[in-house]
Design a protein around this motif. Structure first.
Motif, short mmCIF file in Angstrom:
data_model
loop_
_atom_site.label_atom_id
_atom_site.label_comp_id
_atom_site.label_asym_id
_atom_site.label_seq_id
_atom_site.Cartn_x
_atom_site.Cartn_y
_atom_site.Cartn_z
N CYS A 149 0.72 -1.00 0.01
CA CYS A 149 -0.09 0.00 0.02
C CYS A 149 0.79 1.14 -0.06
CB CYS A 149 -0.89 0.11 1.01
SG CYS A 149 -2.31 1.17 0.82
N ASN A 150 0.40 2.36 0.54
CA ASN A 150 1.29 3.75 0.51
C ASN A 150 1.08 4.21 1.72
OD1 ASN A 150 0.80 6.97 0.11
ND2 ASN A 150 2.26 5.91 -1.33
N THR A 151 2.19 4.49 2.44
CA THR A 151 2.51 5.01 3.58
C THR A 151 3.32 6.01 3.77
OG1 THR A 151 4.25 3.35 3.98
CG2 THR A 151 2.03 2.65 4.89
N TYR A 159 5.97 12.94 5.64
CA TYR A 159 7.32 12.18 5.49
C TYR A 159 7.04 10.54 5.11
CZ TYR A 159 12.13 10.76 6.29
OH TYR A 159 13.37 10.14 6.18
N GLY A 160 6.19 10.26 6.18
CA GLY A 160 5.90 8.74 5.94
C GLY A 160 5.90 8.04 7.19
N THR A 161 5.17 6.91 7.32
CA THR A 161 5.34 5.67 8.36
C THR A 161 6.26 4.80 7.87
OG1 THR A 161 3.29 4.70 7.62
CG2 THR A 161 3.20 6.55 9.45
N ALA A 162 5.64 3.61 7.23
CA ALA A 162 6.72 2.75 6.56
C ALA A 162 7.43 3.09 5.60
CB ALA A 162 6.01 1.38 6.20
N LEU A 163 6.97 4.03 4.87
CA LEU A 163 7.76 4.75 3.90
C LEU A 163 8.83 5.49 4.38
CD1 LEU A 163 7.46 3.56 0.75
CD2 LEU A 163 6.61 6.03 0.23
N GLY A 189 -0.10 1.02 -4.23
CA GLY A 189 1.39 0.79 -4.43
C GLY A 189 1.86 1.21 -5.87
N SER A 190 0.99 0.85 -7.13
CA SER A 190 1.61 1.17 -8.18
C SER A 190 1.37 2.57 -8.60
CB SER A 190 1.23 0.39 -9.27
OG SER A 190 -0.05 0.33 -9.24
N ARG A 191 0.19 3.24 -8.27
CA ARG A 191 0.03 4.78 -8.57
C ARG A 191 0.70 5.83 -7.64
NH1 ARG A 191 -4.34 6.86 -7.66
NH2 ARG A 191 -5.21 5.18 -6.20
N LEU A 192 0.71 5.38 -6.32
CA LEU A 192 1.31 6.37 -5.12
C LEU A 192 2.84 6.08 -4.80
CD1 LEU A 192 -2.14 6.63 -3.15
CD2 LEU A 192 -1.14 7.77 -5.25
N THR A 193 2.92 4.81 -3.98
CA THR A 193 4.17 4.53 -3.46
C THR A 193 5.19 4.38 -4.67
OG1 THR A 193 3.14 3.09 -1.68
CG2 THR A 193 5.57 2.81 -2.34
#
Length: 337
Positions: A149-151, A159-163, A189-193
């Motif tokens: 997903c996107n984090t 900034y991000g959590t997992a990312l 995942g593909s569009r955002l991460t």
């Protein structure tokens, strides 16, 4: 998101990466609709947006029964999404400030300031979590990781959590490769991460969700790092659908499984994941993609947005307050009370 005192600009995440389009909302109703429609998504970002929605309700209150207007705005925002606890945490915090206000002018000023504080605190927490995670991982050479997903900045205060952990690994030259699950059906995942990582020059390989097992079997990935939408008192974690299966795969392949989320995601009022309300969305999201049919018309669809990963499959829960290693109710209470 961009705050302008009398309006809030939201980057429409439904259109990325093809188009970067900003939507301007001027009231709580528009913020609630944007949350429901997935213009804004990601648990921390939803909470921050909702806080700004309450501030907008005060800015645009009629001045008559202004308290009733703000209360109605809080109710409407709280009904926008059911699973991510950050939404309710942020609204409860805004409501506490609201109850202390004796005039509309005071409410306008204090609610706006509180929303801005929530936003700034989330960004600071993201950076602290990244440091906490790296200290726990203690990598001695560059590692490859897999995320779901996107984090990142799109899902948080910036900034991000997992990312955010992945960003920090890259900054310290300790990141070899990121494998990003596509994350059906909204393809975050593909569009955002992948979009975020590519823009920042971070090495990323996009993969189909169903390819995760084959990737782990190669023995290159050291950690799976994901975010969370709600964490219960025993350490169970609700996150984007597909997270549970990744945890099972990680245990089989002896890969570390880390959850990274702010303490506002922790809900100590719920004993376990069995108590979490899991949002289900309409079947059109599975049967179609931007109007193009992918399945027989009218076929029955099971479309939960989240699943629950048992604490027994999690190696570490990382928050800005610290790390719970091999989470259970004792470790969670020690850190969160």
């Amino acid at each position: 998101m961009r705050w302008h005192e009398h309006s809030l600009d939201l980057l429409d995440q439904r259109l990325l990466p093809a188009e970067e389009h900003w939507i301007t909302v001027e009231g709580a109703e528009g913020v609630a609709q944007s949350i429901r429609d997935m213009v804004v998504r990601g648990a921390p970002a939803i909470g921050i947006s909702a806080a700004y929605g309450v501030a907008l309700a005060a800015r645009h209150a009629g001045g008559g029964d202004w308290k009733a207007e703000i209360r109605q705005a809080i109710r409407e925002l709280s009904a926008s999404r059911p699973t991510a606890v950050n939404l309710f945490w942020a609204l409860q915090r805004m409501e506490r400030v609201f109850h202390q206000c004796h005039s509309l002018a005071e409410a306008e000023k204090r609610l706006a300031a509180e929303a801005v504080s929530i936003h700034k605190e989330d960004l600071a927490a993201n950076r602290e979590m990244a440091d906490q995670a790296l200290a726990f991982m203690n990598p001695d050479k560059p590692v490859s990781v897999l995320t779901h997903c996107n984090t990142g900045a799109l899902a948080t205060g910036g900034y991000g959590t997992a990312l955010g952990v992945i960003r920090r690994l890259h900054e310290r030259k300790l990141l070899k490769q990121v494998y990003a699950d596509e994350t059906r059906p909204w393809l975050q995942g593909s569009r955002l991460t992948a979009w975020e990582l590519a823009r920042d020059g971070i090495p990323v390989t996009l993969n189909a969700d169903s390819a995760a097992a084959a990737i782990l079997a190669r023995g290159e990935v050291r950690w799976i790092i994901v975010g969370a939408d709600r964490i219960t008192a025993n350490g169970d974690v609700a996150n984007k659908i597909g997270t549970y299966s990744l945890a099972v795969l990680a245990r089989h392949h002896k890969v570390g499984f880390m959850v990274v989320a702010p303490s506002s995601t922790v809900d100590m009022s719920l004993a376990s994941g069995a108590d979490i309300t899991i949002e289900e969305r309409e079947g059109t999201e599975i049967r179609e993609m931007r109007g193009i049919p992918l399945a027989p018309d009218g076929i029955r669809v099971f479309n939960p947005v989240f699943d629950v990963t048992p604490a027994s499959l999690i190696d570490a829960i990382v928050t800005e307050k610290g790390v719970v290693h091999n989470p259970n109710i004792t470790g969670m209470r020690a850190l969160f009370g």
